[in-house]
Scaffold this active site. Structure first.
Site, PDB file in Angstrom:
ATOM      1  N   GLU A 393     -83.828 113.177  29.043  1.00 54.61           N
ATOM      2  CA  GLU A 393     -85.224 113.611  29.040  1.00 54.61           C
ATOM      3  C   GLU A 393     -86.113 112.633  29.803  1.00 54.61           C
ATOM      4  O   GLU A 393     -87.096 113.026  30.427  1.00 54.61           O
ATOM      5  CB  GLU A 393     -85.717 113.740  27.599  1.00 54.61           C
ATOM      6  CG  GLU A 393     -87.048 114.465  27.478  1.00 54.61           C
ATOM      7  CD  GLU A 393     -87.342 114.850  26.048  1.00 54.61           C
ATOM      8  OE1 GLU A 393     -87.397 116.055  25.766  1.00 54.61           O
ATOM      9  OE2 GLU A 393     -87.498 113.943  25.218  1.00 54.61           O
ATOM     10  N   HIS A 419     -58.733 112.185  21.796  1.00 53.23           N
ATOM     11  CA  HIS A 419     -57.958 113.413  21.606  1.00 53.23           C
ATOM     12  C   HIS A 419     -58.736 114.643  22.047  1.00 53.23           C
ATOM     13  O   HIS A 419     -58.370 115.765  21.697  1.00 53.23           O
ATOM     14  CB  HIS A 419     -57.540 113.534  20.138  1.00 53.23           C
ATOM     15  CG  HIS A 419     -56.641 112.426  19.690  1.00 53.23           C
ATOM     16  ND1 HIS A 419     -55.263 112.494  19.774  1.00 53.23           N
ATOM     17  CD2 HIS A 419     -56.939 111.192  19.191  1.00 53.23           C
ATOM     18  CE1 HIS A 419     -54.745 111.364  19.326  1.00 53.23           C
ATOM     19  NE2 HIS A 419     -55.731 110.561  18.964  1.00 53.23           N
ATOM     20  N   LYS A 531     -91.016 126.421  26.539  1.00 53.54           N
ATOM     21  CA  LYS A 531     -91.768 126.483  25.279  1.00 53.54           C
ATOM     22  C   LYS A 531     -92.833 127.568  25.329  1.00 53.54           C
ATOM     23  O   LYS A 531     -93.025 128.320  24.370  1.00 53.54           O
ATOM     24  CB  LYS A 531     -92.416 125.138  24.985  1.00 53.54           C
ATOM     25  CG  LYS A 531     -91.462 124.036  24.609  1.00 53.54           C
ATOM     26  CD  LYS A 531     -92.177 122.862  23.964  1.00 53.54           C
ATOM     27  CE  LYS A 531     -93.319 122.362  24.786  1.00 53.54           C
ATOM     28  NZ  LYS A 531     -94.002 121.204  24.175  1.00 53.54           N
TER      29      LYS A 531
END
Length: 604
Positions: A393, A419, A531
Site C-alpha cells: 500500500e 511444504h 470504495k
C-alpha cells in the site's frame, strides 16, 4: 532492402517513436504533479535526478561483480561474511552475506543514498516537516513511542491513559455493567487498525502476564458469527478502532456488535460501558462510548501499531508492562536510524541496508517481481499479511525513479512454507529475494520445546544456504541453480522489546525505500475508486432497481465521481442474480449503514 526487412525496420522505428513519445508524456505528467508544491515538498518526494553520477558508479561496480563472482562463491568468503553482518538495537542481527554484494557495493550504495538526499529526508521526517505532500502532512508515528518530555504532552497523556485503562480492565477495577470482570475483548477494525495490532497480540500473548482475557479481532463483513461464538456479551468489552469512522466495514461491524450487546439485555448505559473507541476524529461524538482514545491524522493506519489502535489491544492482552516494552523496542530502532552518527548510510543502519539491497536487487540484478517473507515462528504467522499492507500500500504506485519495480510481497511461517511455495523459491526461472526471520530461543524453556527448536533452527539456517549455493552436479536428477539472494534477521528471543524493534525496522525500510525510489509512502490514492463504486452499488441494492446499468460517461476526462457512478453489464447481471435471493424486506430498504460521501481518510 527487401519488403520484409523494410517492414521490420519500420516497426522498430515506430516502436522507438512510441516509447519516446510516451516517455515525454509521462515527464509532462510528472511535472504537472509538482504544480502547487513548495520547493521543500517537491524535493521530499518527487525529485528523481539527484544522485545520477553516484548511481552510475553502482551500475559499473555491480555489472563487474556479476561477471567476476557468482553468489555461491561470495557466500563462502568468511571475511566478506563477517563484513555483511550487523547487530542492531535489542540484539537484532541482520545478515545479508547471501546477497550478491560486497562491502564496496554497500559503500557505493551509501554514497548514492547520500547524494539522493536521504540524510536530509531523515532530518525533515524526524523534525516534523511535511513528507506526505499529496496530503500536506508530516508523518509522526515515530513520536508515538518517544518518552515523555521528548514528544508532545498530549501524545504521552493519551498513552498513559491507555495503559491505565487496560490495567483497570485486566484487574477488574473497571468492571462490566453487571459489576463483574470482563472475560473477552472484541477489536473491531480493518487494515492498519487490525493487522499490526493482531500481529503483536498473537506474538506476545503466550508469554505475557495473562489476565485470561480472550482477544478477538473482527474485520471481515462476514466474520461476526465466528468472532462472537462462545462469548458472553455481558462480559465482553468492545474496542472500535477507526481513524475516520467512515469506513463501511468498520461502521457496519460496529453496529452489528452493538446490536449483539443490546439484544443480550444491556440498556444504553450498559452498552456505553462495554464500548470504547480509538479514532483520529477531533469532533468525534463520544457520548456512546465509555472512553475515546485518540490518535492523529499524521499517523497512517498502517504505521499506527504503536498508537492507540495497537497499544490498547496489546496492553489488554499482555499488560501495560509488555506494551511499554514494545514501545521501548520500537523507540530503540528509531534512535538507531535517526541518531546514528555513522558517515556511510549503507553500512551501519539496518533499515537503510535493507532498503538499499532492495534497490540493488531490482535495478542491478533485475529482480523486480517481488519478494518473500518467511518467519520461522508460528507466533509470527500474521507478520507477512501486515507487511503486505505496509509495503504494497505504501509503495504500489506508478511513477517514481523506476516504474518497472513490482512491490509484491507474500509469505508464510516456516517450516509450513517449505511444504507449499519453497519449490518456487528454489527453482523458478526468476529468483525471488527472501527475508528469513528467526529467534534463538524457543517460546518456553521446556526441554520438548528446545528439542523441536533444534529442528526449527536447522531448517531456518539450511534454506538460505540452499538458495544461495544450489547444486550444479549434472549427475543429479534435479538441478538447483542457486544464486538466489536472501537475508536473515535473527532475534535473541521473541519478546515485546524485540518485536517492537522488528516491526519498526520494516516500517523504516518501507519509508526509506519509498524516498529512494521517489514514491510517497504515506498516501494510498489507488483504493478510492473501488470504495466509491462499492458505496454506489450498495445504494442500488437498497432500491432493488437493476434493469438498467449506467454506462461510463462519454468524455475524454471523466472525474472520479463520474467513474464511481457506472459499471459493466457483468456487474449488473450479478446484482440482479443476487437480488433475486435476498430477503424481500431488504429489497426496498437496506440495513447496512451507507455513506454517500466516501471516506477521504482511509484506515490505511
Amino acid at each position: 532492402m527487401d519488403i520484409a526487412a523494410s517492414s521490420i525496420w519500420s516497426a522498430i522505428w515506430a516502436a522507438v517513436w512510441v516509447f519516446m513519445a510516451a516517455k515525454q508524456h509521462l515527464t509532462k505528467v510528472n511535472q504537472k504533479k509538482l504544480v502547487g508544491l513548495s520547493k521543500e515538498e517537491e524535493n521530499v518526494v518527487y525529485e528523481t535526478q539527484r544522485g545520477t553520477k553516484e548511481w552510475e558508479k553502482v551500475v559499473c561496480h555491480g555489472r563487474a561483480l556479476i561477471k567476476k563472482k557468482e553468489l555461491r562463491e561470495l557466500a563462502l568468503d568468511k571475511k566478506r561474511s563477517n563484513e555483511l553482518r550487523l547487530e542492531g538495537p535489542c540484539g537484532l542481527v541482520l545478515d545479508w552475506s547471501r546477497h550478491q554484494v560486497t562491502s564496496e557495493t554497500m559503500r557505493l550504495l551509501g554514497d548514492w543514498a547520500k547524494a539522493r538526499g536521504l540524510e536530509e529526508f531523515l532530518n525533515d521526517w524526524s523534525s516534523g516537516k511535511i513528507v506526505n505532500p499529496s496530503e500536506s502532512r508530516a508523518a509522526l508515528h515515530q513520536r508515538l513511542r518517544a518518552p515523555a518530555g521528548e514528544t508532545p504532552s498530549e501524545v504521552s497523556a493519551v498513552r498513559d491513559i491507555i495503559l491505565r485503562f487496560a490495567e483497570d480492565v485486566r484487574s477488574g477495577r473497571y468492571s462490566t455493567a453487571l459489576n463483574s470482570r470482563f472475560e473477552s475483548v472484541i477489536i473491531v477494525g480493518i487494515g492498519g487498525s487490525r493487522l499490526g495490532p493482531e500481529v503483536a497480540v498473537r506474538a506476545l500473548q503466550l508469554n505475557s502476564d495473562s489476565s485470561n482475557l480472550q482477544i478477538r479481532f473482527l474485520s471481515a463483513l462476514d466474520g461476526f458469527h465466528d468472532v462472537v461464538q462462545g462469548l458472553n456479551p455481558h462480559t465482553t468489552l468492545v474496542v472500535i478502532s477507526s481513524k475516520s469512522f467512515t469506513t463501511i466495514e468498520t461502521t457496519a461491524n460496529a453496529a452489528r456488535v452493538r446490536n449483539w450487546l443490546a439484544t443480550s439485555g444491556l440498556d444504553q448505559d450498559g452498552i456505553r460501558r462495554h464500548t470504547v473507541a480509538c479514532t483520529a476524529q477531533i469532533n468525534f461524538q463520544s457520548d456512546a462510548y465509555a472512553a475515546v482514545f485518540r490518535f492523529w491524522d499524521t499517523v497512517g493506519g498502517r504505521y499506527s501499531v504503536t498508537g492507540s489502535p495497537g497499544l490498547l489491544p496489546l496492553a489488554l492482552a499482555c499488560g501495560a508492562d509488555a506494551a511499554s516494552r514494545f514501545l521501548a523496542g520500537s523507540r530503540q530502532m528509531d534512535l538507531h536510524l535517526f541518531n546514528n552518527e555513522e558517515q556511510n548510510l549503507g553500512e551501519k543502519r539496518l533499515p537503510v541496508v535493507m532498503a538499499l539491497l532492495a534497490v540493488y536487487n531490482a535495478r542491478i540484478l533485475g529482480l523486480r517481481s517481488g519478494r518473500c517473507i518467511v518467519p520461522y515462528s508460528s507466533r509470527l504467522a500474521l507478520l507477512p499479511a501486515h507487511l503486505q499492507q505496509l509495503e504494497m500500500e505504501s509503495l504500489g504506485k506508478p511513477g517514481g525513479l523506476d516504474s518497472t519495480i513490482q512491490h509484491i510481497l507474500f509469505g508464510a511461517p516456516g517450516t509450513d512454507a517449505q511444504h507449499s511455495f519453497f519449490q518456487l523459491l528454489h527453482q523458478s526461472p526468476i529468483p525471488l529475494p527472501t527475508d528469513f526471520i528467526g529467534c534463538l530461543r524457543p517460546p518456553t524453556d521446556e526441554i520438548d520445546d528446545w528439542v523441536q527448536w533444534d529442528i526449527m533452527l536447522a531448517n531456518l539456517l539450511a534454506q538460505p544456504d540452499a538458495l544461495a549455493l544450489g547444486v550444479t552436479n549434472s549427475k543429479l536428477d534435479f538441478y538447483f541453480p542457486g544464486g538466489r539472494p536472501s537475508l536473515t534477521i535473527m532475534l535473541p528471543a521473541l519478546d515485546p522489546t524485540t518485536l517492537g524493534a522488528l516491526m519498526t525496522l520494516y516500517e523504516h525500510r518501507t519509508v526509506i525505500l519509498g524516498y529512494l525510489l521517489s514514491i510517497n509512502p504515506f498516501d494510498q490514492p489507488g483504493v478510492e475508486l473501488g470504495k466509491r463504486l462499492a458505496n454506489t452499488l450498495s445504494r442500488y441494492l437498497s432500491t432493488g432497481t437493476f434493469d438498467e446499468f449506467p454506462s461510463p460517461p462519454q468524455t475524454s476526462a471523466p472525474t472520479l465521481e463520474d467513474l464511481s457512478q457506472s459499471w459493466t453489464p457483468a456487474t449488473s447481471w450479478m446484482l440482479k442474480r443476487y437480488n433475486s435471493i435476498r430477503p424481500s424486506m431488504l429489497r426496498q430498504t437496506s440495513q447496512i449503514p451507507l455513506h454517500s460521501t466516501p471516506a477521504t481518510d482511509s484506515e490505511k
